[in-house]
Design a protein around this motif. Structure first.
Motif, PDB file in Angstrom:
ATOM      1  N   TYR A 171       0.839  -1.204   0.000  1.00  5.83           N
ATOM      2  CA  TYR A 171       0.000   0.000   0.000  1.00  5.83           C
ATOM      3  C   TYR A 171       0.875   1.256   0.000  1.00  5.83           C
ATOM      4  O   TYR A 171       0.606   2.219  -0.731  1.00  5.83           O
ATOM      5  CB  TYR A 171      -0.918  -0.004   1.217  1.00  5.83           C
ATOM      6  N   ALA A 172       1.927   1.262   0.821  1.00  2.00           N
ATOM      7  CA  ALA A 172       2.793   2.439   0.923  1.00  2.00           C
ATOM      8  C   ALA A 172       3.460   2.750  -0.412  1.00  2.00           C
ATOM      9  O   ALA A 172       3.555   3.922  -0.808  1.00  2.00           O
ATOM     10  CB  ALA A 172       3.841   2.214   2.010  1.00  2.00           C
ATOM     11  N   ASP A 173       3.930   1.731  -1.121  1.00  2.00           N
ATOM     12  CA  ASP A 173       4.582   1.968  -2.412  1.00  2.00           C
ATOM     13  C   ASP A 173       3.591   2.473  -3.457  1.00  2.00           C
ATOM     14  O   ASP A 173       3.882   3.417  -4.201  1.00  2.00           O
ATOM     15  CB  ASP A 173       5.243   0.683  -2.913  1.00  2.00           C
ATOM     16  N   ILE A 174       2.432   1.860  -3.525  1.00  2.00           N
ATOM     17  CA  ILE A 174       1.457   2.242  -4.542  1.00  2.00           C
ATOM     18  C   ILE A 174       0.990   3.680  -4.358  1.00  2.00           C
ATOM     19  O   ILE A 174       0.765   4.406  -5.336  1.00  2.00           O
ATOM     20  CB  ILE A 174       0.262   1.266  -4.527  1.00  2.00           C
ATOM     21  N   HIS A 175       0.876   4.129  -3.116  1.00  2.00           N
ATOM     22  CA  HIS A 175       0.346   5.464  -2.844  1.00  2.00           C
ATOM     23  C   HIS A 175       1.440   6.503  -2.605  1.00  2.00           C
ATOM     24  O   HIS A 175       1.127   7.656  -2.303  1.00  2.00           O
ATOM     25  CB  HIS A 175      -0.597   5.414  -1.651  1.00  2.00           C
ATOM     26  N   ALA A 176       2.696   6.118  -2.756  1.00  2.00           N
ATOM     27  CA  ALA A 176       3.792   7.071  -2.574  1.00  2.00           C
ATOM     28  C   ALA A 176       3.963   7.928  -3.824  1.00  2.00           C
ATOM     29  O   ALA A 176       3.483   7.591  -4.913  1.00  2.00           O
ATOM     30  CB  ALA A 176       5.085   6.321  -2.281  1.00  2.00           C
ATOM     31  N   LYS A 177       4.673   9.039  -3.672  1.00  2.00           N
ATOM     32  CA  LYS A 177       5.103   9.800  -4.835  1.00  2.00           C
ATOM     33  C   LYS A 177       6.015   8.910  -5.681  1.00  2.00           C
ATOM     34  O   LYS A 177       6.709   8.041  -5.158  1.00  2.00           O
ATOM     35  CB  LYS A 177       5.877  11.045  -4.402  1.00  2.00           C
ATOM     36  N   ALA A 178       6.009   9.131  -6.969  1.00  2.00           N
ATOM     37  CA  ALA A 178       6.807   8.285  -7.864  1.00  2.00           C
ATOM     38  C   ALA A 178       8.268   8.247  -7.437  1.00  2.00           C
ATOM     39  O   ALA A 178       8.921   7.196  -7.483  1.00  2.00           O
ATOM     40  CB  ALA A 178       6.679   8.780  -9.298  1.00  2.00           C
ATOM     41  N   LYS A 179       8.798   9.374  -6.989  1.00  2.00           N
ATOM     42  CA  LYS A 179      10.206   9.457  -6.590  1.00  2.00           C
ATOM     43  C   LYS A 179      10.515   8.594  -5.369  1.00  2.00           C
ATOM     44  O   LYS A 179      11.634   8.108  -5.187  1.00  2.00           O
ATOM     45  CB  LYS A 179      10.560  10.915  -6.285  1.00  2.00           C
ATOM     46  N   ASP A 180       9.509   8.405  -4.506  1.00  2.00           N
ATOM     47  CA  ASP A 180       9.732   7.740  -3.225  1.00  2.00           C
ATOM     48  C   ASP A 180       9.454   6.242  -3.261  1.00  2.00           C
ATOM     49  O   ASP A 180       9.597   5.567  -2.244  1.00  2.00           O
ATOM     50  CB  ASP A 180       8.852   8.384  -2.141  1.00  2.00           C
ATOM     51  N   ARG A 181       9.057   5.710  -4.397  1.00  2.00           N
ATOM     52  CA  ARG A 181       8.720   4.291  -4.458  1.00  2.00           C
ATOM     53  C   ARG A 181       9.967   3.409  -4.493  1.00  2.00           C
ATOM     54  O   ARG A 181      11.040   3.837  -4.919  1.00  2.00           O
ATOM     55  CB  ARG A 181       7.889   4.006  -5.710  1.00  2.00           C
ATOM     56  N   SER A 182       9.767   2.154  -4.079  1.00  2.00           N
ATOM     57  CA  SER A 182      10.795   1.140  -4.284  1.00  2.00           C
ATOM     58  C   SER A 182      10.907   0.857  -5.768  1.00  2.00           C
ATOM     59  O   SER A 182      10.034   1.237  -6.556  1.00  2.00           O
ATOM     60  CB  SER A 182      10.420  -0.145  -3.538  1.00  2.00           C
ATOM     61  N   SER A 183      11.959   0.167  -6.163  1.00  2.00           N
ATOM     62  CA  SER A 183      12.069  -0.231  -7.560  1.00  2.00           C
ATOM     63  C   SER A 183      10.923  -1.180  -7.902  1.00  2.00           C
ATOM     64  O   SER A 183      10.364  -1.853  -7.020  1.00  2.00           O
ATOM     65  CB  SER A 183      13.400  -0.926  -7.818  1.00  2.00           C
ATOM     66  N   LEU A 184      10.574  -1.241  -9.175  1.00  2.00           N
ATOM     67  CA  LEU A 184       9.483  -2.113  -9.593  1.00  2.00           C
ATOM     68  C   LEU A 184       9.821  -3.571  -9.307  1.00  2.00           C
ATOM     69  O   LEU A 184       8.939  -4.361  -8.926  1.00  2.00           O
ATOM     70  CB  LEU A 184       9.191  -1.903 -11.078  1.00  2.00           C
ATOM     71  N   GLY A 185      11.089  -3.948  -9.473  1.00  2.00           N
ATOM     72  CA  GLY A 185      11.486  -5.322  -9.186  1.00  2.00           C
ATOM     73  C   GLY A 185      11.286  -5.678  -7.728  1.00  2.00           C
ATOM     74  O   GLY A 185      10.777  -6.763  -7.401  1.00  2.00           O
TER      75      GLY A 185
END
Length: 503
Positions: free
Chosen positions: A435-449
């Motif tokens: 949930y945290a990754d999906i709703h984070a700003k694009a810059k703050d997300r984990s890598s897609l992998g």
């Protein structure tokens, strides 16, 4: 399970450890002080040079991942040093082994891992307090840095011979030296190290930083130097801040940029002396424009570096034949595909959000969470209801008060699915991470992998829970996971409000 966890970790580190690099670690700014300055911190990572001790460097042995050195004020009470060195895994996560990298971090886990590493590896350098407790000092900031902020690694290819020559020169340097924020700070130290490899590569930005060396100026000058030399295979790797209740870090900025974008500086300047705003704007727009996160997208990973080298060779050809033009077009497509695989795009993340929504609704209706507010606060609630410990294999676990019952939760990829790890808590933790990754700003997300590994883990946990409903009988009227809500921290609330208004 252990083998799979190691494979994931090796995938993360293989971008840097299969080759010899010297890297500038550019760390985002953090906390209230970071919001005022926006500068952040820098360190040097060597993929082929390791730490024999906090004060000694050597060439790495097979299987080792390298060391990080940096400058901080007052590392310990024993002596004043300009720098110390720690293994890269300890610097990022406070652990010795890739499989022990935590999936979740909070302040208690951070202190626990720091003290565990000190007791195991640094006690001769950082002695106990008189009462046997953990001492203060800059040494603590050299551990678990990935808990506090995003880190961008600006990597430049080196040779074994260059690493040897660097070690010979570096050993002749004096090791004592007092940290000075304006004239001898972490970025000054980084500049000296990089320039000892590549003279003139790292520079100050006198106009935009008023003569002070800053992390952003180092990142900008190193990028300019290395990107013009494709044979150095310049690339950038991002280590995302680990999920948890610790405040997110902020973008690296230089001083003129901070004066332009931060209301705490912009509003007074416009009101009291508008010409100063014009001066700052002119300086930044003409000479200071540079974004660490956008530059990462351009040079993300070793594969793009390899493609840039191939592209450079084709562009040097005397004639642009149709075959060369086609090859250049294919290289451009491959680079975009690599970026998409590393970061995804808006459509990818929106698709995952559409997949997650019914999972969240089901988790709430089944009683795992009381409501969406509990999903959002789970990282904080888990910190307040748990204490960190080590399992029999040395991996980090949490002992959790789960509705009055004591449960154990593994928080590494190696132990989250172990027999001792509570499946309900594991499921809730991974839902909160996704949930945290999906709703984070694009810059703050984990890598897609990394996100997809978490998504796979979520599916595995959901399948196991649904296949064995007898293991978990949830009382849907049991209330909230954190049954005694903490008192409001007025200082923290004021700080958050101030940053929200003036950022």
């Amino acid at each position: 399970m252990k083998r799979w966890a190691v494979c994931v970790a090796v995938l993360i580190f293989s971008t840097m450890t299969i080759r010899a690099d010297v890297s500038v670690f550019v760390m985002e700014s953090l906390g209230v002080a970071g919001e005022f300055t926006g500068s952040g911190h820098t360190a040097i990572y060597f993929s082929n040079i390791c730490a024999e001790s906090p004060t000694q460097l050597r060439i790495c042995r097979p299987g080792e991942h390298g060391a990080v050195i940096s400058s901080y004020p007052e590392f310990s009470g024993n002596e004043e040093r300009e720098w110390i060195a720690v293994p890269v895994l300890a610097f990022l996560y406070g652990v010795d082994d890739e499989s022990d990298m935590p999936l979740y971090a909070n302040g208690e886990i951070r202190n626990f891992l720091r003290e565990n590493f000190r007791q195991t590896h640094m006690r001769s350098f950082v002695a106990d307090n008189k009462d046997g407790s953990m001492p203060d000092g800059g040494w603590r900031k050299m551990l678990t840095t990935g808990f506090n902020r995003d880190i961008y690694s600006f990597n430049i290819r080196t040779s074994y011979e260059e690493d040897i020559k660097f070690l010979e020169r570096f050993r002749e340097r004096p090791v004592d030296g007092k940290f000075k924020a304006f004239t001898r700070n972490c970025a000054d130290f980084t500049k000296k190290v990089i320039n000892s490899y590549f003279p003139g590569a790292a520079k100050k930005d006198y106009i935009n930083d008023f003569g002070i060396t800053t992390p952003k100026a180092i990142a900008k000058s190193v990028t300019r130097y290395a990107s013009k030399r494709p044979q150095r295979e310049f690339n950038i790797v991002k280590y995302s801040q680990i999920h948890g209740p610790i405040w997110r870090s902020y973008d690296n900025r230089n001083f003129t940029e901070k004066a332009l974008v931060s209301k705490k500086y912009l509003v007074p300047a416009l009101y009291f002396y508008p010409p100063i705003y014009v001066g700052f704007a002119s300086a930044y727009l003409l000479t200071g424009r540079f974004s660490v996160s956008r530059t990462y997208k351009k040079y993300a990973g070793p594969e793009i570096a390899r493609l840039n080298l191939e592209e450079s060779a084709l562009k040097k050809a005397k004639s642009r034949t149709p075959e060369i033009k086609l090859s250049l077009s294919e290289i451009a497509k491959k680079k975009e595909a690599e970026r998409l695989a590393l970061m995804g795009d808006k459509r990818t993340w929106e698709l995952y959000k559409s997949y997650l929504d019914p999972i969240l609704n089901r988790a709430i209706s089944d009683g795992y969470f009381k409501d969406m507010n509990e999903v959002k606060s789970f990282f904080r609630d888990l910190e307040l209801e748990s204490t960190p410990a080590l399992d029999a294999d040395g991996g980090i676990v949490l002992h959790v008060n789960n509705y009055g019952q004591q449960r154990t939760l593994g928080i590494t990829r190696a132990n989250i699915m172990s027999p001792e790890s509570d499946r309900e808590l594991a499921y809730k933790l991974v839902i909160a991470k996704v949930y945290a990754d999906i709703h984070a700003k694009a810059k703050d997300r984990s890598s897609l992998g990394e996100f997809r590994e978490n998504w796979r883990l979520l599916g595995e946990l959901a399948t196991e829970l649904s296949s064995h409903p007898e293991r978990l009988a949830i009382d849907k009227d049991r209330g909230r996971f954190l049954q005694e809500q903490p008192k409001r921290n007025m200082k923290r609330s004021v700080q958050k409000a101030f940053i929200a208004v003036t950022q």
